[in-house]
Design a protein around this motif. Structure first.
Motif, mmCIF file in Angstrom:
data_model
loop_
_atom_site.group_PDB
_atom_site.id
_atom_site.type_symbol
_atom_site.label_atom_id
_atom_site.label_comp_id
_atom_site.label_asym_id
_atom_site.label_seq_id
_atom_site.Cartn_x
_atom_site.Cartn_y
_atom_site.Cartn_z
ATOM 1 N N LEU A 172 -7.617 30.224 5.553
ATOM 2 C CA LEU A 172 -6.540 30.415 6.523
ATOM 3 C C LEU A 172 -5.616 31.491 5.982
ATOM 4 N N LEU A 173 -5.140 32.373 6.870
ATOM 5 C CA LEU A 173 -4.219 33.426 6.450
ATOM 6 C C LEU A 173 -3.033 33.501 7.398
ATOM 7 N N GLY A 174 -1.903 33.951 6.867
ATOM 8 C CA GLY A 174 -0.710 34.114 7.682
ATOM 9 C C GLY A 174 -0.698 35.449 8.412
ATOM 10 N N PHE A 175 0.407 35.692 9.114
ATOM 11 C CA PHE A 175 0.526 36.914 9.910
ATOM 12 C C PHE A 175 1.719 37.770 9.492
ATOM 13 N N ALA A 176 2.529 37.273 8.543
ATOM 14 C CA ALA A 176 3.793 37.949 8.242
ATOM 15 C C ALA A 176 3.784 38.706 6.919
ATOM 16 N N ASP A 177 3.026 38.228 5.915
ATOM 17 C CA ASP A 177 3.068 38.888 4.608
ATOM 18 C C ASP A 177 2.119 40.085 4.589
ATOM 19 N N ALA A 178 2.342 40.989 3.631
ATOM 20 C CA ALA A 178 1.587 42.242 3.571
ATOM 21 C C ALA A 178 0.091 42.003 3.377
ATOM 22 N N SER A 196 -9.001 26.301 11.495
ATOM 23 C CA SER A 196 -9.487 27.583 10.988
ATOM 24 C C SER A 196 -9.980 28.466 12.136
ATOM 25 N N LYS A 197 -10.632 27.853 13.131
ATOM 26 C CA LYS A 197 -11.109 28.630 14.286
ATOM 27 C C LYS A 197 -9.930 29.254 15.038
ATOM 28 N N VAL A 234 -1.643 20.154 5.820
ATOM 29 C CA VAL A 234 -1.669 21.595 6.098
ATOM 30 C C VAL A 234 -3.057 21.994 6.601
ATOM 31 N N GLY A 235 -3.097 23.084 7.355
ATOM 32 C CA GLY A 235 -4.377 23.661 7.783
ATOM 33 C C GLY A 235 -5.274 22.671 8.487
ATOM 34 N N GLY A 236 -6.556 22.677 8.091
ATOM 35 C CA GLY A 236 -7.551 21.825 8.731
ATOM 36 C C GLY A 236 -7.712 20.470 8.078
ATOM 37 N N ILE A 237 -6.883 20.139 7.080
ATOM 38 C CA ILE A 237 -7.036 18.874 6.339
ATOM 39 C C ILE A 237 -6.944 17.635 7.240
#
Length: 452
Positions: free
Chosen positions: A129-135, A161-162, A307-310
């Protein structure tokens, strides 16, 4: 058995002898696909002295290619430098489908680009999983958009994740399937006799890095030890955050209650897990988390950050969730400790029941069967003209689209030059692995060992 036997090339920077969820997925899924009649080869980078071609159990062929490692087992991007050797492998092994794994893998992205220039079918599996705000997230998302613009199908390990991948790469959700990870449940049998009845043991098995929430662990351990005198911790794993755990143990004088094991081999994971009553996972981001499945299979009650898909992975009676904060983790652990203390009065918390439930839920044979369905959907898709590939890349952004088109054009031209320098007809084909002879030898050795 499949309607058609395929030649599949799995590609990732992450494979054995390195340990992790991606490595486990690659190995076990490949073994099960081979059992279903397909030919599978794996391409990864060299690990120390492990270079060249190796065969693993069952005849799984692995190409350990030379590469420069830059960070966390990821290789240095070369764009076109790997094309000649990838082309040789694809032709030698008569590959039909190139299946890349993990967004952080340079080899994965390069292999898919080169495979498309050669007209091969491609699949991508995202394990993160990745964010959208950090470089770093922005750069990786743009790279993922480039790769997935011209891939035939994508696979994610959870529904969360999808959603993340569809948003990051602007994909049609119908082009993305969800196929979870799994475990070999027989390798994670409970052993109640391995626990110390004088203690409630909390086990942590993780890479000791920021993403795994080790900072949360560092602040939660002394508070739990103060609140619950019968609790001790067994922590396995290595990484840059290990020094923080060692300093915490010294500062609070918890040497007799916090055991740091260091790096744990795959073969020793079960023997560590069965010592525990509770498994703690403090990850800050996670697409699936195979570790909590292994722990539940060994009969441990799980405490994990939500968090995430857990939340998709285990039934609620097996896991206690906490938001990724110090107070929430301490409170969730305290609840789990109370449940473990009262376990004899709750038959639903039986370790053997946990194991049998996990065994029904997760199987690598099921994962392989579902992956095979993806392959059968794409194998006969008609190859689009080159201009259509350029159109897909052009839609990746005002500037990035033009750069991606240029990269694809150069790669296509390099492919044409390589075809002229080393014609396909002059490349010697690899001999098929004699799987029947191998299996016969294995069985004979087992019989000989049994008689002895």
């Amino acid at each position: 058995m499949p309607k058609r036997a395929l030649n599949i090339c799995m590609v990732s920077d992450f494979f054995y002898p390195s340990m992790g969820g991606v490595e486990s997925h690659l190995y076990n899924n490949s073994q099960c696909l081979m059992q279903r009649g397909h030919k599978v080869v794996i391409v990864t980078h060299a690990y120390g002295n492990r270079q060249g071609v190796r065969y693993l159990v069952g005849g799984l062929k692995v190409y350990y290619m030379p590469a420069v490692i830059v960070y966390s087992n990821a290789s240095l991007p070369t764009f076109f430098g790997t094309f000649p050797i990838f082309r040789q492998i694809f032709i030698r092994e008569q590959i039909d489908i190139v299946h890349g794994h993990q967004a952080f893998s340079t080899f994965c992205h390069e292999a898919i680009l080169h495979a498309r220039s050669l007209g091969l079918k491609t699949v991508f599996t995202d394990h993160s999983l990745l964010g959208f705000a950090d470089a770093s997230g922005i750069l990786l998302n743009k790279l993922l958009k480039f790769t997935l613009s011209d891939v035939h199908h994508a696979i994610c390990v959870s529904h969360t994740s999808k959603e993340n991948t569809v948003l990051r790469a602007a994909l049609d959700p119908q082009q993305v399937s969800v196929i979870p990870n799994a475990i070999i449940a027989e390798q994670f049998e409970p052993d109640p006799g391995a626990r110390d009845p004088n203690w409630i043991t909390i086990v942590v098995l993780s890479r000791l890095v920021y993403r795994k929430g080790i900072d949360l662990l560092v602040v939660a351990v002394p508070r739990i030890c103060q609140l619950h005198p019968r609790v001790r911790f067994v922590i396995g794993g290595d990484g840059p955050k290990r020094i923080d755990l060692e300093q915490m143990r010294e500062r609070f004088m918890l040497q007799d209650r916090v055991e740091l094991l260091g790096s744990v081999k795959a073969a020793d994971v079960r023997s560590v897990l069965v010592r525990g009553d509770i498994f703690l996972n403090t990850s800050l981001t996670e697409a699936f988390c195979i570790a909590i499945v292994e722990a539940a299979s060994c009969g441990l009650l799980v405490v994990s950050t939500k968090v995430g898909g857990i939340p998709e992975v285990l039934p609620r009676y097996m896991v206690t969730f906490a938001f990724p904060g110090e107070d929430a983790v301490v409170e969730a652990l305290s609840q789990a400790i109370a449940r473990v203390d009262d376990r004899p009065n709750h038959p639903e918390l039986s370790p053997q029941r946990f194991h049998s439930q996990v065994k029904k839920m997760y199987s690598w044979h099921n994962v392989a069967e579902r992956t095979e369905r993806v392959y059968s959907q794409i194998i006969d898709i008609e190859e689009p003209p080159l201009i259509e590939r350029f159109r897909r890349y052009y839609g990746c952004g005002l500037v990035a689209g033009k750069i991606f088109c240029l990269i694809a054009a150069i790669d296509f031209l390099i492919g044409a030059v390589l075809a002229w320098l080393w014609p396909k007809e002059q490349i010697e084909l690899a001999q098929p692995f004699a799987s029947e002879k191998y299996q016969r030898t294995i069985n004979q050795n087992r019989l000989r060992h049994h008689h002895q």
